[in-house]
Design a protein around this motif. Structure first.
Motif, PDB file in Angstrom:
ATOM      1  N   ARG A  75       0.949  -1.338   0.049  1.00  0.00           N
ATOM      2  CA  ARG A  75       0.024   0.014  -0.061  1.00  0.00           C
ATOM      3  C   ARG A  75       0.679   1.157   0.098  1.00  0.00           C
ATOM      4  NH1 ARG A  75      -0.112  -1.834   5.055  1.00  0.00           N
ATOM      5  NH2 ARG A  75      -1.933  -2.934   4.959  1.00  0.00           N
ATOM      6  N   THR A 126       0.406   5.385   1.737  1.00  0.00           N
ATOM      7  CA  THR A 126      -0.507   6.241   2.487  1.00  0.00           C
ATOM      8  C   THR A 126       0.031   7.657   2.526  1.00  0.00           C
ATOM      9  OG1 THR A 126       1.289   5.695   4.425  1.00  0.00           O
ATOM     10  CG2 THR A 126      -0.725   4.122   4.182  1.00  0.00           C
ATOM     11  N   GLU A 128      -5.053   6.622  -0.188  1.00  0.00           N
ATOM     12  CA  GLU A 128      -4.543   5.706   0.437  1.00  0.00           C
ATOM     13  C   GLU A 128      -4.751   4.367  -0.448  1.00  0.00           C
ATOM     14  OE1 GLU A 128      -3.568   5.968   4.016  1.00  0.00           O
ATOM     15  OE2 GLU A 128      -3.823   8.115   4.027  1.00  0.00           O
TER      16      GLU A 128
END
Length: 159
Positions: free
Chosen positions: A114, A116, A149
């Motif tokens: 991911r 962020t 995100e």
């Protein structure tokens, strides 16, 4: 994404985070470089890098696998591996061919998790994607539309 300069020794991965600009040139949000010689074989290494002047971070796992130690699970990490490729890899790395191609001894597995805290733009949306490169190999993640995100949870394999 990972963006190693072509012709390097293969010891460096560069990972870059980009914003997809439809109809325009994509904009780089930031990048990092990883020296894979510092990663122990067969042990997952979690890497989180922060981008300059922002709180943006990208998370991924890196694992170096020696072919002789690959099991069925690791071979199935990448959706691109099919039965024909598995047979070819098994033959290429058979005991009879040991030492014939010393520079080609396994795989580098990268799991993109991911990003962020991607900064907002004044106009438009942020549509992030990651590019990974090592030597002459390049993988580009799918674009995640309109998110600060993004999550990918995708695995890439580099020879």
């Amino acid at each position: 994404g990972i963006n190693a300069e072509y012709g390097t020794s293969g010891n460096t991965i560069q990972a870059s985070l980009w914003d997809n600009e439809v109809g325009l040139s994509d904009n780089i949000i930031g990048d990092t470089e990883i020296d894979v010689t510092k990663i122990a074989p067969n042990k997952p290494f979690k890497y989180i890098f922060g981008l300059d002047n922002t709180n943006t971070k990208i998370s991924f796992l890196i694992k170096i696998l020696k072919f002789a130690e690959l099991g069925a699970t690791e071979l199935q990490l990448s959706k691109e591996i099919n039965d024909a490729e598995t047979r070819l890899l098994t033959e290429s790395y058979s005991l009879a061919k040991t030492g014939q191609d010393i520079d080609n001894v396994g795989y580098l597995i990268v799991k993109l998790i991911r990003a962020t805290n991607i900064p907002t733009k004044q106009f438009g949306t942020v549509d992030p994607f990651v590019v990974f490169e090592i030597e002459n190999c390049r993988s580009v993640s799918p674009v995640r539309d309109d998110t600060l995100e993004p999550e990918w949870n995708l695995t890439y394999r580099f020879p």
